[in-house]
Design an enzyme around this catalytic site. Structure first.
Site, PDB file in Angstrom:
ATOM      1  N   TYR A  93       0.841  -1.206   0.000  1.00 43.91           N
ATOM      2  CA  TYR A  93       0.000   0.000   0.000  1.00 43.91           C
ATOM      3  C   TYR A  93       0.874   1.252   0.000  1.00 43.91           C
ATOM      4  CZ  TYR A  93      -3.510   3.107   2.288  1.00 43.91           C
ATOM      5  OH  TYR A  93      -4.369   4.109   2.630  1.00 43.91           O
ATOM      6  N   THR A 121      -4.307  12.039   7.830  1.00 38.65           N
ATOM      7  CA  THR A 121      -4.084  11.123   8.946  1.00 38.65           C
ATOM      8  C   THR A 121      -5.347  10.254   9.068  1.00 38.65           C
ATOM      9  OG1 THR A 121      -4.772  12.974  10.317  1.00 38.65           O
ATOM     10  CG2 THR A 121      -2.430  12.501  10.260  1.00 38.65           C
ATOM     11  N   LYS A 144     -18.584  -1.790  18.077  1.00 37.41           N
ATOM     12  CA  LYS A 144     -18.396  -2.737  19.188  1.00 37.41           C
ATOM     13  C   LYS A 144     -19.044  -2.229  20.464  1.00 37.41           C
ATOM     14  CE  LYS A 144     -13.858  -4.478  18.107  1.00 37.41           C
ATOM     15  NZ  LYS A 144     -12.501  -4.488  18.634  1.00 37.41           N
ATOM     16  N   ARG A 165      -2.645   8.153  17.577  1.00 36.41           N
ATOM     17  CA  ARG A 165      -3.127   8.549  16.249  1.00 36.41           C
ATOM     18  C   ARG A 165      -3.670   9.977  16.279  1.00 36.41           C
ATOM     19  NH1 ARG A 165      -0.838   4.408  15.454  1.00 36.41           N
ATOM     20  NH2 ARG A 165      -1.603   2.494  14.465  1.00 36.41           N
ATOM     21  N   ASP A 227      -0.992  -4.241  17.564  1.00 30.73           N
ATOM     22  CA  ASP A 227      -0.998  -2.801  17.811  1.00 30.73           C
ATOM     23  C   ASP A 227      -0.754  -1.999  16.531  1.00 30.73           C
ATOM     24  OD1 ASP A 227      -1.658  -2.445  20.423  1.00 30.73           O
ATOM     25  OD2 ASP A 227       0.413  -2.264  21.154  1.00 30.73           O
TER      26      ASP A 227
HETATM   27  O1  GFB Z   1      -7.453   2.622  11.990  1.00 29.41           O
HETATM   28  P1  GFB Z   1      -6.550   1.475  12.175  1.00 29.41           P
HETATM   29  O2  GFB Z   1      -7.117   0.117  11.904  1.00 29.41           O
HETATM   30  O3  GFB Z   1      -5.279   1.555  11.263  1.00 29.41           O
HETATM   31  O4  GFB Z   1      -6.050   1.541  13.733  1.00 29.41           O
HETATM   32  P2  GFB Z   1      -3.876   2.302  11.374  1.00 29.41           P
HETATM   33  C1  GFB Z   1      -5.333   0.497  14.273  1.00 29.41           C
HETATM   34  C2  GFB Z   1      -5.039   0.741  15.739  1.00 29.41           C
HETATM   35  O5  GFB Z   1      -6.244   0.710  16.508  1.00 29.41           O
HETATM   36  C3  GFB Z   1      -4.154  -0.382  16.277  1.00 29.41           C
HETATM   37  C4  GFB Z   1      -6.222  -0.415  17.406  1.00 29.41           C
HETATM   38  O6  GFB Z   1      -3.347   0.106  17.335  1.00 29.41           O
HETATM   39  C5  GFB Z   1      -5.191  -1.374  16.797  1.00 29.41           C
HETATM   40  O7  GFB Z   1      -4.632  -2.240  17.778  1.00 29.41           O
HETATM   41  N1  GFB Z   1      -7.576  -0.972  17.526  1.00 29.41           N
HETATM   42  C6  GFB Z   1      -8.238  -1.181  18.690  1.00 29.41           C
HETATM   43  C7  GFB Z   1      -8.405  -1.353  16.516  1.00 29.41           C
HETATM   44  N2  GFB Z   1      -9.432  -1.727  18.467  1.00 29.41           N
HETATM   45  C8  GFB Z   1      -9.586  -1.830  17.127  1.00 29.41           C
HETATM   46  C9  GFB Z   1     -10.649  -2.301  16.302  1.00 29.41           C
HETATM   47  O8  GFB Z   1     -11.695  -2.739  16.743  1.00 29.41           O
HETATM   48  N3  GFB Z   1     -10.436  -2.223  14.942  1.00 29.41           N
HETATM   49  C10 GFB Z   1      -9.284  -1.723  14.403  1.00 29.41           C
HETATM   50  N4  GFB Z   1      -9.164  -1.633  13.055  1.00 29.41           N
HETATM   51  N5  GFB Z   1      -8.250  -1.306  15.179  1.00 29.41           N
HETATM   52  C11 GFB Z   1      -4.277   3.173   8.952  1.00 29.41           C
HETATM   53  C12 GFB Z   1      -4.388   2.532   7.606  1.00 29.41           C
HETATM   54  O9  GFB Z   1      -3.487   2.412   9.836  1.00 29.41           O
HETATM   55  O10 GFB Z   1      -3.711   4.442   8.799  1.00 29.41           O
HETATM   56  C13 GFB Z   1      -5.407   3.347   6.850  1.00 29.41           C
HETATM   57  O11 GFB Z   1      -4.787   1.204   7.743  1.00 29.41           O
HETATM   58  C14 GFB Z   1      -4.943   4.780   6.722  1.00 29.41           C
HETATM   59  O12 GFB Z   1      -5.721   2.781   5.617  1.00 29.41           O
HETATM   60  C15 GFB Z   1      -4.524   5.352   8.073  1.00 29.41           C
HETATM   61  O13 GFB Z   1      -3.918   4.828   5.769  1.00 29.41           O
HETATM   62  C16 GFB Z   1      -3.825   6.675   8.013  1.00 29.41           C
HETATM   63  O14 GFB Z   1      -4.009   3.673  11.960  1.00 29.41           O
HETATM   64  O15 GFB Z   1      -2.885   1.419  12.040  1.00 29.41           O
END
Ligand code: GFB
Length: 271
Positions: A93, A121, A144, A165, A227
């Protein structure tokens, strides 16, 4: 080409050359027919959409803060996109998106195209994808928490909760992208983000969801889940140099609006 084939092609090999006239590779049917006819054992893929003089056309593409180098200094800024390998969790990606930036510059050099890119972001808000398997963290947590409240079970957050984040409300993102389309003249990307001081931990985000959903039960962190990247703190100094007074919707307010919308539209939301 003939010269190359005669000199370099080992005996026993059959080489097929495909041009856009013999097969439109953007058509799945045509491409399937080509593959059925030729039955290739190896493919060198050089197809690309090149040419065209779109000098006055503006194109805004979307990159992401997760395409930046994994090992980096903070805050991340627009000059650092290509300075090292991305996090292993999104290698493909990240490189694909980095090449959008390269493409923008090359198209500008060669054809004068007015193509640029934005680097958001983490986005959240109404109309998001609330599907547990494919959604991002905020919509997943909202969904959830909603279910946990209904079934009176704990609200389970994935991972340790310590990753950090910068969340931006999708309505703010939409406003900023329209501004970029109209006013931003650079080819180089621009980070669209709230300030560094607005960064929150997943733990804090989960508690904000619980508050907005009026959830009074137990919040649990499932550390068996990944994470991902610890943080990707981005600087919005470039954005601020253009837009000094833009007011981001406060996180709690955006969260409340999103949760309210989710509850009211539960029957039809993407989930
Ligand atoms: O938004 P997210 O899935 O992606 O967040 P990224 C991931 C973070 O949230 C990790 C925690 O630290 C996970 O452990 N988390 C906690 C969870 N509970 C949950 C849950 O129920 N679902 C999910 N998905 N996460 C993104 C890219 O990365 O960054 C996007 O995947 C985009 O496409 C963005 O580019 C800027 O933040 O890690």
């Amino acid at each position: 080409m003939e010269e190359f084939i005669n000199e370099e092609k080992p005996e026993g090999e059959i080489w097929h050359f495909v041009g856009s006239k013999s097969c439109d590779l953007t058509s799945l049917d045509e491409t399937r027919r080509l593959f059925q006819r030729v039955k290739p054992t190896h493919v060198i893929h050089l197809a690309a959409f090149v040419g065209g003089l779109f000098a006055n056309m503006k194109l805004v593409s979307c990159l992401s803060t997760c395409i930046f180098p994994d090992k980096t200094t903070y805050p991340i800024d627009e000059t650092m996109v290509h300075l090292g390998p991305p996090h292993h969790s999104n290698e493909g990606y990240a490189y694909a998106k980095r090449l959008v930036d390269v493409q923008n510059r090359m198209y500008n050099k060669q054809y004068g195209c007015n193509f640029t890119s934005v680097i958001p972001t983490n986005i959240f808000g109404k109309h998001d994808n609330f599907d547990m398997a494919t959604g991002h963290v905020i919509p997943n947590l909202i969904h959830k928490c909603y279910l946990a409240k209904q079934s009176q079970t704990p609200f389970v957050v994935w991972g340790s909760g310590s990753p950090r984040r910068q969340f931006i409300y999708n309505l703010d993102m939409a406003r900023l992208i329209v501004w970029v389309m109209r006013e931003y003249k650079e080819i180089d990307p621009i980070i669209l983000s709230v300030g560094e001081e607005e960064e929150v931990s997943i733990h804090e985000a989960a508690l904000a969801v619980a508050r907005a959903m009026d959830f009074k039960g137990e919040v649990i962190f499932d550390k068996s889940k990944a994470d991902g990247q610890f943080k990707k703190t981005a600087s919005n100094a470039k954005l601020r140099s253009y837009l000094k007074t833009f007011e981001f919707t406060p996180f709690e307010e955006a969260m409340k609006a999103t949760c309210k919308w989710f509850i009211e539209n539960y029957a039809t939301v993407r989930k």
